[in-house]
Design a protein around this motif. Structure first.
Motif, PDB file in Angstrom:
ATOM      1  N   VAL A 103       0.879  -1.220  -0.078  1.00 38.56           N
ATOM      2  CA  VAL A 103      -0.103   0.230   0.062  1.00 38.56           C
ATOM      3  C   VAL A 103       0.842   1.178   0.063  1.00 38.56           C
ATOM      4  CG1 VAL A 103      -1.553   1.242   1.567  1.00 38.56           C
ATOM      5  CG2 VAL A 103      -2.004  -1.238   1.074  1.00 38.56           C
ATOM      6  N   ALA A 104       2.130   1.328   0.813  1.00 36.64           N
ATOM      7  CA  ALA A 104       2.851   2.378   0.883  1.00 36.64           C
ATOM      8  C   ALA A 104       3.539   2.608  -0.375  1.00 36.64           C
ATOM      9  CB  ALA A 104       3.831   2.337   1.987  1.00 36.64           C
ATOM     10  N   LEU A 105       4.175   1.547  -0.899  1.00 38.70           N
ATOM     11  CA  LEU A 105       4.605   1.693  -2.387  1.00 38.70           C
ATOM     12  C   LEU A 105       3.832   2.186  -3.372  1.00 38.70           C
ATOM     13  CD1 LEU A 105       7.282  -1.561  -2.267  1.00 38.70           C
ATOM     14  CD2 LEU A 105       7.615   1.045  -1.674  1.00 38.70           C
ATOM     15  N   ILE A 106       2.457   1.700  -3.515  1.00 35.95           N
ATOM     16  CA  ILE A 106       1.826   1.983  -4.604  1.00 35.95           C
ATOM     17  C   ILE A 106       1.456   3.475  -4.389  1.00 35.95           C
ATOM     18  CG2 ILE A 106      -0.452   1.652  -5.365  1.00 35.95           C
ATOM     19  CD1 ILE A 106      -0.376  -1.208  -4.660  1.00 35.95           C
ATOM     20  N   ALA A 119       1.768   8.992  -6.252  1.00 36.15           N
ATOM     21  CA  ALA A 119       2.230  10.460  -5.867  1.00 36.15           C
ATOM     22  C   ALA A 119       3.218  10.998  -6.729  1.00 36.15           C
ATOM     23  CB  ALA A 119       2.368  10.660  -4.405  1.00 36.15           C
ATOM     24  N   LEU A 120       4.306  10.334  -6.680  1.00 28.85           N
ATOM     25  CA  LEU A 120       5.611  10.890  -7.443  1.00 28.85           C
ATOM     26  C   LEU A 120       5.127  10.772  -8.937  1.00 28.85           C
ATOM     27  CD1 LEU A 120       8.187   8.673  -5.301  1.00 28.85           C
ATOM     28  CD2 LEU A 120       7.540  11.188  -5.000  1.00 28.85           C
ATOM     29  N   SER A 121       4.353  10.163  -9.268  1.00 32.56           N
ATOM     30  CA  SER A 121       4.324  10.165 -10.846  1.00 32.56           C
ATOM     31  C   SER A 121       3.476  11.301 -11.396  1.00 32.56           C
ATOM     32  CB  SER A 121       3.204   9.115 -11.262  1.00 32.56           C
ATOM     33  OG  SER A 121       1.959   9.066 -10.726  1.00 32.56           O
ATOM     34  N   MET A 122       3.094  12.026 -10.145  1.00 33.09           N
ATOM     35  CA  MET A 122       2.517  13.437 -10.360  1.00 33.09           C
ATOM     36  C   MET A 122       3.338  14.648 -10.324  1.00 33.09           C
ATOM     37  SD  MET A 122      -1.255  12.925  -8.441  1.00 33.09           S
ATOM     38  CE  MET A 122      -2.311  11.682  -8.760  1.00 33.09           C
ATOM     39  N   ARG A 123       4.770  14.497 -10.080  1.00 37.71           N
ATOM     40  CA  ARG A 123       5.972  15.359  -9.898  1.00 37.71           C
ATOM     41  C   ARG A 123       5.250  16.332  -8.991  1.00 37.71           C
ATOM     42  NH1 ARG A 123       7.191  17.029 -15.763  1.00 37.71           N
ATOM     43  NH2 ARG A 123       5.076  17.087 -16.239  1.00 37.71           N
ATOM     44  N   GLY A 172      -2.656  14.166  12.191  1.00 36.61           N
ATOM     45  CA  GLY A 172      -2.449  15.360  11.590  1.00 36.61           C
ATOM     46  C   GLY A 172      -2.344  15.083  10.109  1.00 36.61           C
ATOM     47  N   ALA A 173      -2.576  13.836   9.454  1.00 37.03           N
ATOM     48  CA  ALA A 173      -2.374  13.677   8.102  1.00 37.03           C
ATOM     49  C   ALA A 173      -3.514  14.457   7.315  1.00 37.03           C
ATOM     50  CB  ALA A 173      -2.739  12.108   7.916  1.00 37.03           C
ATOM     51  N   CYS A 174      -4.549  14.517   7.830  1.00 39.71           N
ATOM     52  CA  CYS A 174      -5.717  15.352   6.962  1.00 39.71           C
ATOM     53  C   CYS A 174      -5.307  16.861   6.712  1.00 39.71           C
ATOM     54  CB  CYS A 174      -7.004  15.203   7.456  1.00 39.71           C
ATOM     55  SG  CYS A 174      -7.755  13.602   7.304  1.00 39.71           S
ATOM     56  N   LEU A 175      -4.628  17.588   7.846  1.00 43.15           N
ATOM     57  CA  LEU A 175      -4.203  18.815   7.727  1.00 43.15           C
ATOM     58  C   LEU A 175      -3.072  18.860   6.739  1.00 43.15           C
ATOM     59  CD1 LEU A 175      -4.179  21.750   8.810  1.00 43.15           C
ATOM     60  CD2 LEU A 175      -2.759  21.134  10.583  1.00 43.15           C
ATOM     61  N   VAL A 176      -2.259  17.913   6.831  1.00 44.53           N
ATOM     62  CA  VAL A 176      -0.699  17.907   5.789  1.00 44.53           C
ATOM     63  C   VAL A 176      -1.715  17.828   4.403  1.00 44.53           C
ATOM     64  CG1 VAL A 176       0.968  16.711   5.163  1.00 44.53           C
ATOM     65  CG2 VAL A 176       0.618  17.121   7.590  1.00 44.53           C
ATOM     66  N   MET A 177      -2.439  16.938   4.086  1.00 44.11           N
ATOM     67  CA  MET A 177      -2.980  16.795   2.853  1.00 44.11           C
ATOM     68  C   MET A 177      -3.626  18.113   2.505  1.00 44.11           C
ATOM     69  SD  MET A 177      -5.885  16.180   1.135  1.00 44.11           S
ATOM     70  CE  MET A 177      -7.272  16.146   2.198  1.00 44.11           C
ATOM     71  N   LEU A 178      -4.439  18.970   3.261  1.00 45.18           N
ATOM     72  CA  LEU A 178      -5.209  20.157   2.908  1.00 45.18           C
ATOM     73  C   LEU A 178      -3.988  21.267   2.689  1.00 45.18           C
ATOM     74  CD1 LEU A 178      -8.210  20.240   5.520  1.00 45.18           C
ATOM     75  CD2 LEU A 178      -8.053  19.870   2.900  1.00 45.18           C
ATOM     76  N   MET A 179      -2.921  21.217   3.512  1.00 46.12           N
ATOM     77  CA  MET A 179      -1.838  22.139   3.197  1.00 46.12           C
ATOM     78  C   MET A 179      -1.299  21.941   2.082  1.00 46.12           C
ATOM     79  SD  MET A 179      -0.617  23.180   7.203  1.00 46.12           S
ATOM     80  CE  MET A 179      -1.423  24.486   7.930  1.00 46.12           C
ATOM     81  N   LEU A 180      -0.689  20.736   1.727  1.00 51.60           N
ATOM     82  CA  LEU A 180       0.385  20.405   0.589  1.00 51.60           C
ATOM     83  C   LEU A 180      -0.062  19.742  -0.401  1.00 51.60           C
ATOM     84  CD1 LEU A 180       3.103  18.969   3.064  1.00 51.60           C
ATOM     85  CD2 LEU A 180       2.934  21.159   2.024  1.00 51.60           C
ATOM     86  N   GLY A 181      -1.482  19.352  -0.519  1.00 55.12           N
ATOM     87  CA  GLY A 181      -1.876  18.762  -1.483  1.00 55.12           C
ATOM     88  C   GLY A 181      -1.700  17.292  -1.468  1.00 55.12           C
ATOM     89  N   TRP A 182      -2.628  16.056  -1.870  1.00 56.05           N
ATOM     90  CA  TRP A 182      -2.355  14.712  -1.776  1.00 56.05           C
ATOM     91  C   TRP A 182      -0.960  14.425  -2.409  1.00 56.05           C
ATOM     92  CZ3 TRP A 182      -1.637  10.437  -4.706  1.00 56.05           C
ATOM     93  CH2 TRP A 182      -1.716   9.348  -4.063  1.00 56.05           C
ATOM     94  N   PRO A 183      -0.553  14.786  -3.671  1.00 53.34           N
ATOM     95  CA  PRO A 183       0.682  14.321  -4.254  1.00 53.34           C
ATOM     96  C   PRO A 183       1.945  14.812  -3.432  1.00 53.34           C
ATOM     97  CG  PRO A 183      -0.596  15.301  -6.153  1.00 53.34           C
ATOM     98  CD  PRO A 183      -1.384  15.559  -4.546  1.00 53.34           C
ATOM     99  N   LEU A 184       1.780  15.812  -2.688  1.00 54.95           N
ATOM    100  CA  LEU A 184       3.120  16.121  -2.074  1.00 54.95           C
ATOM    101  C   LEU A 184       3.053  15.553  -0.539  1.00 54.95           C
ATOM    102  CD1 LEU A 184       5.683  17.506  -1.797  1.00 54.95           C
ATOM    103  CD2 LEU A 184       4.428  19.751  -1.393  1.00 54.95           C
ATOM    104  N   ALA A 185       1.931  15.374  -0.147  1.00 54.69           N
ATOM    105  CA  ALA A 185       1.468  14.956   1.325  1.00 54.69           C
ATOM    106  C   ALA A 185       1.934  13.687   1.362  1.00 54.69           C
ATOM    107  CB  ALA A 185       0.172  14.952   1.709  1.00 54.69           C
TER     108      ALA A 185
END
Length: 235
Positions: A10-13, A18-22, A80-93
């Motif tokens: 799951v982590a690798l996928i 996420a990294l494919s979105m640069r 704190g994961a949802c706050l990180v996602m809202l601040m950075l966006g999913w691909p960077l989070a």
């Protein structure tokens, strides 16, 4: 062993997608060369997302490692994961949360490799992914409104995402240390609410004073509605 392989997959996928979105493009400078006559006159402007990114890497690993750094009757885990996602966006989070898990593992001797992986997946990547999907559904159902963003994504989305991720984790056999099995569901529900209060509050503060720290926020989208075009049909 099977659980560890599943969580690693799951982590690798998630990292691969996420990294494919640069996502590193979000951290590039925000200068606009077309506004200046000479290229050398263009000011170099760092992306505002550097601030929440560095704050996440400095603060969140300690919060993740805290339950293993001391002994308490209830080892409650902050996410704190949802706050990180809202601040950075999913691909960077997603890669950021992977780094948070690695740093937390280095900070605490009680977090071994598998425990750090479990923490990263169930308290980081999965809640962030569920929060992103919840935001997509909210925009489809309720549109782009400030209240929907702050309350719907920041508060309700965090409760839903963290509780759903913790219930899935419990279904795979991950129990809360020091908590009776009959009360574990209530404990997970209350922990999700505590995380949601902080996330909703931080979203409201950032929308008001630092909207540039929210990659998922747009003034043009949420504040300035375009007037519907109308044709003059009068004779």
């Amino acid at each position: 062993m099977l659980q560890a392989l599943l969580e690693a997959a799951v982590a690798l996928i998630a990292l691969a997608v996420a990294l494919s979105m640069r996502p590193w493009r979000q951290l590039a400078d925000r200068s606009v060369p077309g506004r200046y006559a000479c290229p050398q006159d263009v000011p170099r402007m760092a992306s505002p997302l550097w601030t929440p990114l560095l704050a996440t890497l400095v603060i969140l690993p300690w919060l993740w490692a805290m339950p293993t750094l001391h002994k308490m009757p209830l080892q409650l885990q902050w996410s704190g994961a949802c706050l990180v996602m809202l601040m950075l966006g999913w691909p960077l989070a997603i890669p950021t949360l992977a780094l948070v898990g690695l740093i937390a593992c280095l900070l605490s001797p009680g977090l071994e490799g598998y425990e750090a992986l479990r923490l990263t997946v169930w308290h980081g990547m999965l809640p962030a992914t569920l929060g992103m999907l919840w935001g997509v559904l909210l925009r489809h159902w309720l549109g782009t409104k400030v209240f929907v963003y702050i309350f719907g994504r920041g508060f309700v989305g965090t409760v839903f995402s963290l509780f759903a991720a913790s219930v899935l984790s419990a279904a795979l056999g991950h129990q809360l240390p020091g908590v009776n099995e009959d009360l574990s569901t209530i404990a997970r529900w209350l922990m999700a609410w505590g995380d949601a209060v902080v996330t909703g509050m931080m979203c409201a503060v950032c929308v008001a004073y630092r909207p540039q720290w929210l990659a998922t926020w747009s003034d043009d989208l949420y504040l300035y509605e375009k007037a519907p075009s109308s044709k003059d049909t009068s004779a």
